[in-house]
Design a protein around this motif. Sequence first.
Motif, PDB file in Angstrom:
ATOM      1  N   LEU B 187       0.826  -1.215   0.000  1.00 54.62           N
ATOM      2  CA  LEU B 187       0.000   0.000   0.000  1.00 54.62           C
ATOM      3  C   LEU B 187       0.856   1.260   0.000  1.00 54.62           C
ATOM      4  O   LEU B 187       0.414   2.317  -0.465  1.00 54.62           O
ATOM      5  N   ALA B 188       2.085   1.144   0.525  1.00 59.17           N
ATOM      6  CA  ALA B 188       2.989   2.308   0.530  1.00 59.17           C
ATOM      7  C   ALA B 188       3.785   2.400  -0.769  1.00 59.17           C
ATOM      8  O   ALA B 188       4.619   3.291  -0.920  1.00 59.17           O
ATOM      9  N   GLY B 189       3.527   1.459  -1.698  1.00 63.13           N
ATOM     10  CA  GLY B 189       4.149   1.581  -3.010  1.00 63.13           C
ATOM     11  C   GLY B 189       5.472   0.865  -3.175  1.00 63.13           C
ATOM     12  O   GLY B 189       6.221   1.151  -4.127  1.00 63.13           O
ATOM     13  N   ALA B 190       5.792  -0.083  -2.312  1.00 63.06           N
ATOM     14  CA  ALA B 190       7.063  -0.811  -2.434  1.00 63.06           C
ATOM     15  C   ALA B 190       7.036  -1.745  -3.644  1.00 63.06           C
ATOM     16  O   ALA B 190       5.978  -2.093  -4.150  1.00 63.06           O
ATOM     17  N   SER B 191       8.226  -2.152  -4.102  1.00 65.11           N
ATOM     18  CA  SER B 191       8.345  -3.123  -5.191  1.00 65.11           C
ATOM     19  C   SER B 191       7.907  -4.497  -4.689  1.00 65.11           C
ATOM     20  O   SER B 191       7.838  -4.731  -3.480  1.00 65.11           O
ATOM     21  N   ASN B 192       7.646  -5.411  -5.636  1.00 67.43           N
ATOM     22  CA  ASN B 192       7.287  -6.783  -5.256  1.00 67.43           C
ATOM     23  C   ASN B 192       8.389  -7.432  -4.431  1.00 67.43           C
ATOM     24  O   ASN B 192       8.118  -8.178  -3.495  1.00 67.43           O
ATOM     25  N   GLU B 193       9.635  -7.152  -4.796  1.00 67.21           N
ATOM     26  CA  GLU B 193      10.773  -7.762  -4.101  1.00 67.21           C
ATOM     27  C   GLU B 193      10.779  -7.340  -2.627  1.00 67.21           C
ATOM     28  O   GLU B 193      10.987  -8.174  -1.734  1.00 67.21           O
ATOM     29  N   VAL B 194      10.563  -6.064  -2.401  1.00 63.40           N
ATOM     30  CA  VAL B 194      10.548  -5.560  -1.023  1.00 63.40           C
ATOM     31  C   VAL B 194       9.319  -6.096  -0.273  1.00 63.40           C
ATOM     32  O   VAL B 194       9.420  -6.499   0.892  1.00 63.40           O
ATOM     33  N   ALA B 195       8.179  -6.133  -0.955  1.00 64.63           N
ATOM     34  CA  ALA B 195       6.962  -6.660  -0.307  1.00 64.63           C
ATOM     35  C   ALA B 195       7.163  -8.124   0.080  1.00 64.63           C
ATOM     36  O   ALA B 195       6.741  -8.545   1.171  1.00 64.63           O
ATOM     37  N   ASP B 196       7.815  -8.892  -0.793  1.00 66.47           N
ATOM     38  CA  ASP B 196       8.079 -10.308  -0.484  1.00 66.47           C
ATOM     39  C   ASP B 196       9.010 -10.445   0.714  1.00 66.47           C
ATOM     40  O   ASP B 196       8.837 -11.339   1.548  1.00 66.47           O
ATOM     41  N   ALA B 197      10.029  -9.571   0.776  1.00 60.23           N
ATOM     42  CA  ALA B 197      10.968  -9.619   1.905  1.00 60.23           C
ATOM     43  C   ALA B 197      10.227  -9.306   3.202  1.00 60.23           C
ATOM     44  O   ALA B 197      10.450  -9.950   4.238  1.00 60.23           O
ATOM     45  N   LEU B 198       9.308  -8.353   3.148  1.00 56.70           N
ATOM     46  CA  LEU B 198       8.548  -8.015   4.352  1.00 56.70           C
ATOM     47  C   LEU B 198       7.584  -9.131   4.716  1.00 56.70           C
ATOM     48  O   LEU B 198       7.343  -9.397   5.896  1.00 56.70           O
ATOM     49  N   ASP B 199       7.043  -9.792   3.705  1.00 49.51           N
ATOM     50  CA  ASP B 199       6.195 -10.959   3.990  1.00 49.51           C
ATOM     51  C   ASP B 199       6.997 -12.004   4.760  1.00 49.51           C
ATOM     52  O   ASP B 199       6.536 -12.529   5.776  1.00 49.51           O
ATOM     53  N   LEU B 200       8.213 -12.271   4.298  1.00 48.45           N
ATOM     54  CA  LEU B 200       9.063 -13.273   4.959  1.00 48.45           C
ATOM     55  C   LEU B 200       9.401 -12.838   6.384  1.00 48.45           C
ATOM     56  O   LEU B 200       9.364 -13.640   7.319  1.00 48.45           O
ATOM     57  N   PHE B 201       9.732 -11.559   6.528  1.00 46.84           N
ATOM     58  CA  PHE B 201      10.011 -11.009   7.861  1.00 46.84           C
ATOM     59  C   PHE B 201       8.838 -11.273   8.805  1.00 46.84           C
ATOM     60  O   PHE B 201       9.003 -11.800   9.908  1.00 46.84           O
ATOM     61  N   GLY B 202       7.634 -10.901   8.358  1.00 47.32           N
ATOM     62  CA  GLY B 202       6.459 -11.060   9.216  1.00 47.32           C
ATOM     63  C   GLY B 202       6.151 -12.523   9.491  1.00 47.32           C
ATOM     64  O   GLY B 202       5.808 -12.906  10.615  1.00 47.32           O
ATOM     65  N   ARG B 203       6.279 -13.331   8.462  1.00 50.02           N
ATOM     66  CA  ARG B 203       5.941 -14.754   8.564  1.00 50.02           C
ATOM     67  C   ARG B 203       6.843 -15.468   9.581  1.00 50.02           C
ATOM     68  O   ARG B 203       6.357 -16.174  10.471  1.00 50.02           O
ATOM     69  N   LEU B 204       8.144 -15.253   9.456  1.00 45.37           N
ATOM     70  CA  LEU B 204       9.083 -15.952  10.348  1.00 45.37           C
ATOM     71  C   LEU B 204       8.998 -15.420  11.778  1.00 45.37           C
ATOM     72  O   LEU B 204       8.996 -16.202  12.739  1.00 45.37           O
ATOM     73  N   THR B 205       8.920 -14.114  11.918  1.00 40.58           N
ATOM     74  CA  THR B 205       8.813 -13.582  13.288  1.00 40.58           C
ATOM     75  C   THR B 205       7.460 -13.981  13.898  1.00 40.58           C
ATOM     76  O   THR B 205       7.369 -14.220  15.099  1.00 40.58           O
ATOM     77  N   GLY B 206       6.443 -14.085  13.053  1.00 41.06           N
ATOM     78  CA  GLY B 206       5.136 -14.533  13.536  1.00 41.06           C
ATOM     79  C   GLY B 206       5.181 -15.964  14.040  1.00 41.06           C
ATOM     80  O   GLY B 206       4.529 -16.310  15.033  1.00 41.06           O
ATOM     81  N   MET B 207       5.948 -16.794  13.360  1.00 43.90           N
ATOM     82  CA  MET B 207       6.102 -18.180  13.817  1.00 43.90           C
ATOM     83  C   MET B 207       6.844 -18.203  15.159  1.00 43.90           C
ATOM     84  O   MET B 207       6.492 -18.973  16.062  1.00 43.90           O
ATOM     85  N   GLY B 208       7.869 -17.341  15.271  1.00 43.95           N
ATOM     86  CA  GLY B 208       8.569 -17.226  16.543  1.00 43.95           C
ATOM     87  C   GLY B 208       7.618 -16.774  17.648  1.00 43.95           C
ATOM     88  O   GLY B 208       7.631 -17.299  18.771  1.00 43.95           O
ATOM     89  N   PHE B 209       6.750 -15.822  17.298  1.00 37.03           N
ATOM     90  CA  PHE B 209       5.735 -15.323  18.226  1.00 37.03           C
ATOM     91  C   PHE B 209       4.849 -16.466  18.719  1.00 37.03           C
ATOM     92  O   PHE B 209       4.539 -16.568  19.911  1.00 37.03           O
ATOM     93  N   GLN B 210       4.433 -17.351  17.790  1.00 29.48           N
ATOM     94  CA  GLN B 210       3.524 -18.445  18.168  1.00 29.48           C
ATOM     95  C   GLN B 210       4.219 -19.426  19.117  1.00 29.48           C
ATOM     96  O   GLN B 210       3.621 -19.885  20.097  1.00 29.48           O
TER      97      GLN B 210
END
Lengths: 320, 320
Positions: B187-210
Amino acid sequence: MIDEELTKRAKMVSEAIDELLPVVHPGGLYEASRHLVDAGGKRLRPSMLLMAAEAVGGDPSALAPAAVSIELVHNFTLIHDDIMDNAALRRGRPSVHTLWGTSGAILAGDTLYSKAFQILGITPSEPSKLLASMDVLSKTCTAICEGQWLDIEFEDRSRVSEAEYMEMIEKKTGVLYGASASMGAILAGASNEVADALDLFGRLTGMGFQIQDDVLDLTAPENVLGKRRGGDIMEGKKTLIMIHAMDHGVAVEAFGKKDATPQEIEKALSALEKSGSIEYARNRAVELVENGKRALDILPQTPIKALLLGLADYMVRRKY
Amino acid sequence: MIDEELTKRAKMVSEAIDELLPVVHPGGLYEASRHLVDAGGKRLRPSMLLMAAEAVGGDPSALAPAAVSIELVHNFTLIHDDIMDNAALRRGRPSVHTLWGTSGAILAGDTLYSKAFQILGITPSEPSKLLASMDVLSKTCTAICEGQWLDIEFEDRSRVSEAEYMEMIEKKTGVLYGASASMGAILAGASNEVADALDLFGRLTGMGFQIQDDVLDLTAPENVLGKRRGGDIMEGKKTLIMIHAMDHGVAVEAFGKKDATPQEIEKALSALEKSGSIEYARNRAVELVENGKRALDILPQTPIKALLLGLADYMVRRKY
């Protein structure tokens, strides 16, 4: 003719569902999600979407995903409603929660819910039209929840007015037909005015459909109904038939009696026929459909408009 | 510092919820829908969305609706999960189904679900970016259903592998954090590559959270937890701690014993500490978070990136 045209579109929708909602890992979840969808049903809502698109000059063949999304939302609401109503049968089959438990049925419904939005999103159309459709669909889902909430709330009340009942069925049933017709129009590029007219058409005929559903719940043979006759009576549902009966002091002993015998249901049916309550409901259903049909005055006279008008009649003429 | 920054964003999200999800007719439905949302929670997911947007150079103040949509999806899953888990308490309050019954809780969750899509749709952004976000959100909701399905399925199995557990928590918890971070970026206009990296960031830290959540379920004081300690043990949940314990032949008598006494839970805790199962889970959580943080290497070193890294650490450092 309408039966043939509906069958044709129902087939197209079922094929698109097969393609767009495959059984993948975890298999149990997708089998539970497909159980009711695969049990058939008449696919009236997606057919209305496809006919509406064609009636405003669009190409319905591109809109299969949007049509599927409407059918999935419809099935999601049925699965969750059956949990709430503790209904053992649907479309002549055990309901989803009967086979997969409450948890399985909640998740099957939730999965259809998200799949509906996901699949609507892949409809080939302009982004702004897709967004407008998603706005319609999400608002519709909210309204359906409101309608179901009112329906349940009414069970605990001693009296419900006809106006309250009308609000409930508009939300519970009318809006999804309205969404079907208006989304077909929007995605096919119709003006807001035309989309609004189609929304009204779907909404009013959908309300007529619901009243006819209430009538059939009481009058259709069980093998056609796919579940026990008089279920609404036993559940204590305040349908238009019951509201009319209560307003006229008609005694219906089976009302709210969950273990009513078939004989008691027959007795209730006789009383409601004698009081004119069933006829009153039938007339109101026809009236709503006639008002809905008038909303299509905005469209040019074409064979596909005639088909939409035929679908409207079918919704209250149908015997199951 | 991270606590202050989180509090600031949590406040913004709560204010936006007040505005975007008012209690309207029928009041009962909206009160039930707001009950858990208003019980607080740390708003970590919407905060991650806002921080991710800022980290890629966007203006987070415009993205309040998107942040709210993520929080509503989170609450919808909690309400439905609590029905399935038969959980009486959540965030120190009676769960929604305890107060409004199963039907009320199903509908409250369904309402939040549709409101999430409706509210995401009003985020001021380009149509194509909104559509991409909706695609992320709907796929995420499907994955969450899959994860919850696996979680329930695991309860009936005698053994679950660590790989199967990891798949389950990725879907049940990881993907929503992944969606939070990537939707903020998209939504802030990042490239797909950056959006994918942020997806991975959230996904892995979210698993750590769980995994940390599983650890806290066993180790945090009840007044901090807002529910009974050791609930996962009593429910027979195959958490990473229990998988490690079973793999090492550790006997946990309270496992799957729904009426286990506090003493039995203490005994289980001692056994799981002695076997190193709790430490093993803690280490895996930290490892996931470290891997997640590395995904942010793609971003320039800025104060807001440092904040995101701090949020990642917080997710496994937190005591409740």
